[in-house]
Scaffold this active site. Sequence first.
Site, PDB file in Angstrom:
ATOM      1  CE  LYS A   1      -9.420 -24.764 -14.715  1.00  0.00           C
ATOM      2  NZ  LYS A   1      -9.499 -25.835 -15.742  1.00  0.00           N
TER       3      LYS A   1
ATOM      4  CG  ASP B   1      -6.673 -24.754 -20.820  1.00  0.00           C
ATOM      5  OD1 ASP B   1      -5.553 -24.434 -20.080  1.00  0.00           O
ATOM      6  OD2 ASP B   1      -7.430 -25.744 -21.815  1.00  0.00           O
TER       7      ASP B   1
ATOM      8  CD  GLN C   1     -10.601 -29.749 -16.310  1.00  0.00           C
ATOM      9  OE1 GLN C   1     -10.775 -28.029 -16.110  1.00  0.00           O
ATOM     10  NE2 GLN C   1      -9.584 -29.712 -15.566  1.00  0.00           N
TER      11      GLN C   1
END
Length: 285
Positions: free
Chosen positions: A53, A120, A97
């Site tokens: 990322k 997200d 995460q």
Amino acid sequence: MAKIIDGKAVSARVKEKIAMETAELKAKYGVSIGLAVVIVGDNPASRIYVNNKKKACEAVGFESFEYALPTETTQEELLALIDKLNKDDKVNGILVQLPLPKHLDEKLVINNISPDKDVDAFHPVNVGKIMIGDYSFLPCTPAGVMELIASTGVEICGKECVVVGRSNIVGKPMSMLLLHKSGTVTTCHSKTKDLAEQCRRADILVAAVGVPNLIKGNMIKEGAVVIDVGMNRLENGKLCGDVEFETAEKAAGYITPVPGGVGPMTIAMLMQNTLTAAKTKLGIQ
Ligand code: GUN
């Protein structure tokens, strides 16, 4: 023999476009775009994802801010960091995460991310928006799958679409996006009676269950588009998907490889969402 859908190439095209827009925004408004990535503990798979990322941020011209916290981090400490990032003007997107260490409450953490920075699209507000088809943030993996299907030129409208898996991150939003495109959608899961029969009806088959090689070639309709979201690590260290590639590619019309299929797309869509967050903040979205 199926045509291979090249996720790396499709994601490179998406990221190129994002990089161009980012440069334009910088030139026109003097802004930079920032993504905060929070990782707690030392899960090796999470470490790889987070590194990828960060690399993607660099490639498109975003700033990335990494917060690598020790496993013992308390709930309060993590929520305090989220609160700080919610208020930080340089941060357009926040990604925590998953999975988090067991003593931390993932739901509570996600609920505390500002929906405007929830790149997200995991916050209930954004999940709800996906449900009604009125969304700004795309669910990253399902949106990446939609791009891959689009790259084949195969229309979704009116097609039999079978999604294997019903997770909140992939299966459920995946079914929703296909439905928004007027596919006839069946969502299968571990209690589905005859999985093979359901799969064999599919013009478009998306596998997202996390069971290595579950979908065999004899479960695939001739010429179907087969998208494999699975990313399973075998005992010999090799990566494999939920689809048995060697048999499936003989039946399918199009198929994604693992790795190099869906994986790179998820990250490209995360970049897309971060750009969207920045544009929304500037009032140009
Ligand atoms: N862990 C595995 N996939 C994901 C993802 O898409 N987002 C986050 N935040 N964590 C993950």
